[in-house]
Enzyme design. Structure first.
Site, short mmCIF file in Angstrom:
data_model
loop_
_atom_site.label_atom_id
_atom_site.label_comp_id
_atom_site.label_asym_id
_atom_site.label_seq_id
_atom_site.Cartn_x
_atom_site.Cartn_y
_atom_site.Cartn_z
N CYS A 30 81.96 42.72 8.21
CA CYS A 30 81.73 42.10 9.23
C CYS A 30 82.69 42.16 9.96
O CYS A 30 82.48 41.33 11.19
CB CYS A 30 81.07 41.32 9.12
N HIS A 89 81.17 37.61 15.57
CA HIS A 89 80.43 38.55 15.09
C HIS A 89 78.48 37.85 15.44
O HIS A 89 78.41 36.48 14.78
CB HIS A 89 80.64 38.29 13.81
N ASN A 146 72.66 42.11 12.31
CA ASN A 146 73.48 41.78 11.99
C ASN A 146 73.85 42.77 12.09
O ASN A 146 73.44 44.08 11.21
CB ASN A 146 73.80 40.77 11.02
O1 UT7 Z 1 78.04 38.75 7.79
C1 UT7 Z 1 77.94 37.66 7.61
C2 UT7 Z 1 76.66 38.71 6.52
N1 UT7 Z 1 75.77 36.81 6.13
C3 UT7 Z 1 75.26 36.07 6.52
O2 UT7 Z 1 76.28 35.69 7.88
C4 UT7 Z 1 74.07 34.93 6.39
C5 UT7 Z 1 74.29 33.50 6.43
N2 UT7 Z 1 73.52 33.41 5.24
C6 UT7 Z 1 72.65 32.87 6.49
O3 UT7 Z 1 72.35 33.53 7.35
C7 UT7 Z 1 71.37 32.11 6.47
O4 UT7 Z 1 71.54 31.56 4.74
C8 UT7 Z 1 70.34 32.55 5.46
C9 UT7 Z 1 69.34 33.57 7.09
C10 UT7 Z 1 70.37 34.25 4.94
C11 UT7 Z 1 68.74 32.06 4.97
O5 UT7 Z 1 68.62 30.95 5.68
P1 UT7 Z 1 68.48 29.20 5.08
O6 UT7 Z 1 67.96 28.07 6.35
O7 UT7 Z 1 69.64 28.74 4.16
O8 UT7 Z 1 67.14 29.61 3.91
P2 UT7 Z 1 67.26 29.58 2.19
O9 UT7 Z 1 67.49 30.84 1.69
O10 UT7 Z 1 67.34 27.84 2.15
O11 UT7 Z 1 65.98 29.66 1.73
C12 UT7 Z 1 64.80 28.71 2.01
C13 UT7 Z 1 63.63 29.63 1.86
C14 UT7 Z 1 63.28 29.37 0.27
O12 UT7 Z 1 62.07 29.55 0.04
P3 UT7 Z 1 62.11 28.29 -0.73
O13 UT7 Z 1 63.07 28.07 -1.94
O14 UT7 Z 1 62.59 26.98 -0.21
O15 UT7 Z 1 60.35 28.37 -1.32
C15 UT7 Z 1 63.09 31.18 0.66
O16 UT7 Z 1 62.80 31.87 -0.19
O17 UT7 Z 1 62.97 30.26 2.49
C16 UT7 Z 1 62.94 31.52 1.97
N3 UT7 Z 1 62.74 32.65 2.80
C17 UT7 Z 1 62.13 33.35 3.56
N4 UT7 Z 1 61.00 33.02 4.27
C18 UT7 Z 1 59.99 34.12 4.24
C19 UT7 Z 1 64.22 33.03 2.28
N5 UT7 Z 1 64.15 34.27 3.04
C20 UT7 Z 1 63.04 34.81 3.78
C21 UT7 Z 1 61.99 35.80 4.37
N6 UT7 Z 1 60.75 35.21 5.18
N7 UT7 Z 1 62.77 36.07 5.05
#
Ligand code: UT7
Length: 325
Positions: free
Chosen positions: A119, A252, A282
């Site tokens: 990225c 980005h 993204n």
């Molecule tokens: O170019 C660089 C590339 N990458 C990035 O920039 C990504 C950086 N990270 C992020 O953007 C965030 O960490 C994410 C968007 C990937 C995730 O957001 P988060 O606020 O960190 O969520 P989390 O991983 O803490 O997940 C919270 C909950 C989980 O459920 P439980 O364990 O609390 O029951 C996940 O299983 O959200 C759940 N979850 C979803 N629910 C519905 C994870 N993905 C999804 C989804 N839909 N797509």
């Protein structure tokens, strides 16, 4: 006279297949993968993304974006003397997308190569092109970010497959008596390879390991914010500017929360931040040149504006470029 490099035209291209969160969620539900528009918008700011048709490759997207940038710059393809493509989703293992684009543009002879910094790829590519122009080894470069991330997504993993999209953005970068690119700052730290990668590779005629993207989202999130702030500050120092000199921040486009917290840490007003992640998702190396082109064509970014471009991604890689548009 000091030799600088300057962007003289921008272009972009999004494949026509647009999928809203609700449409993607409905498709995923058929596979037993549960997600919702509400979750995706709240956690990422993404509302829609574009996916290329199966027979469309990065070079196809890149070529259209490049033609649009050439037209905006008033430059013929035959006048280009350097092509750099930033991509992590090349058409083939080799040769480079840049060589394929060169041929599709109907030109030959000039150097053409890919840069692989995920990225941050466009920030890396722009920095390399700037250095080659300043050193006199090129005068008129095409710098392109192009991706078909849909090809490497694991659609059974809701934590990653909702985040990415396909697209391409390009700039024509020309030698100039006036700046142009004012400063750039690049970094990498390979100890973070495992938190964002596509670990598979080709060996003996087979794909060994997974050819799909895997990510520890929270680890990426935490690292990204600090790294982006650090590189933005370093680039400002190198350019001898402060955040108040920046007219537009073009980060980005990964996650609106990462973008907002970096911009806030720099004490820049959020109104100065260009946002396309809502409509593009993204698009990895394509996201910054896509956002740049959208903001130029919408009239937000004007000639003479000072821009901060910054990116972070797999590697880990990160960096920033400050330029006078
Ligand atoms: O170019 C660089 C590339 N990458 C990035 O920039 C990504 C950086 N990270 C992020 O953007 C965030 O960490 C994410 C968007 C990937 C995730 O957001 P988060 O606020 O960190 O969520 P989390 O991983 O803490 O997940 C919270 C909950 C989980 O459920 P439980 O364990 O609390 O029951 C996940 O299983 O959200 C759940 N979850 C979803 N629910 C519905 C994870 N993905 C999804 C989804 N839909 N797509």
């Amino acid at each position: 006279m000091t030799r600088y490099s300057r962007i003289t035209g921008t272009g972009s291209y999004l494949p026509p297949g647009r999928l809203t969160n609700a449409e993607l969620a409905a498709e995923l539900a058929l596979k037993g993968v549960e997600t919702s528009d509400e979750w995706i918008v709240e956690r990422t700011g993404i509302r829609a993304r574009h996916f290329a048709a199966p027979d469309v490759s990065s070079s196809d997207l890149a070529t259209v974006a490049a033609r649009n940038a050439l037209e905006a710059a008033g430059v013929q393809a035959s006048e280009i003397d350097l092509i750099i493509v930033a991509t992590s989703t090349p058409d083939m293992v080799f040769p480079s997308v840049a060589c394929i684009v060169q041929n599709k543009l109907g030109i030959a002879g000039c150097p053409a190569f890919d840069v692989q910094a995920v990225c941050s790829g466009f920030i890396y590519a722009l920095t390399v092109a700037d250095a080659m122009i300043k050193s006199g080894s090129a005068s008129r470069a095409l710098v392109i970010g192009a991706e078909v991330f849909s090809r490497i997504l694991d659609f059974s993993d809701r934590t990653t497959c909702v985040l990415f999209g396909d697209g391409a953005g390009a700039v024509v970068l020309e030698a100039s008596d006036t700046p142009g690119i004012l400063a750039s700052d690049l970094h990498a730290d390979g100890k973070y390879v495992g938190i964002l990668c596509v670990p598979g590779h080709v060996s003996g005629g087979q794909v060994m390991g997974s050819p799909l993207l895997t990510m520890d989202g929270q680890a990426v999130f935490k690292l990204a914010v600090g790294m982006l702030e650090g590189t933005a500050r370093a680039a400002l120092t190198k350019a001898n500017l402060t955040e108040t000199d920046i007219d537009w921040m073009i980060p980005h486009q990964a996650n609106i929360r990462i973008m907002q917290s970096t911009t806030r840490k720099l004490k820049m007003p959020l109104e100065k931040m260009i946002v396309t992640v809502d409509q593009h998702g993204n698009t990895s190396a394509a996201s910054i040149p896509l956002a740049l082109d959208v903001s130029v064509r919408s009239g937000k970014v004007k000639k003479g504006d000072t821009l901060m471009l910054e990116g972070v991604g797999g590697g880990f890689t990160w960096g920033a470029v400050i330029l006078n548009y």
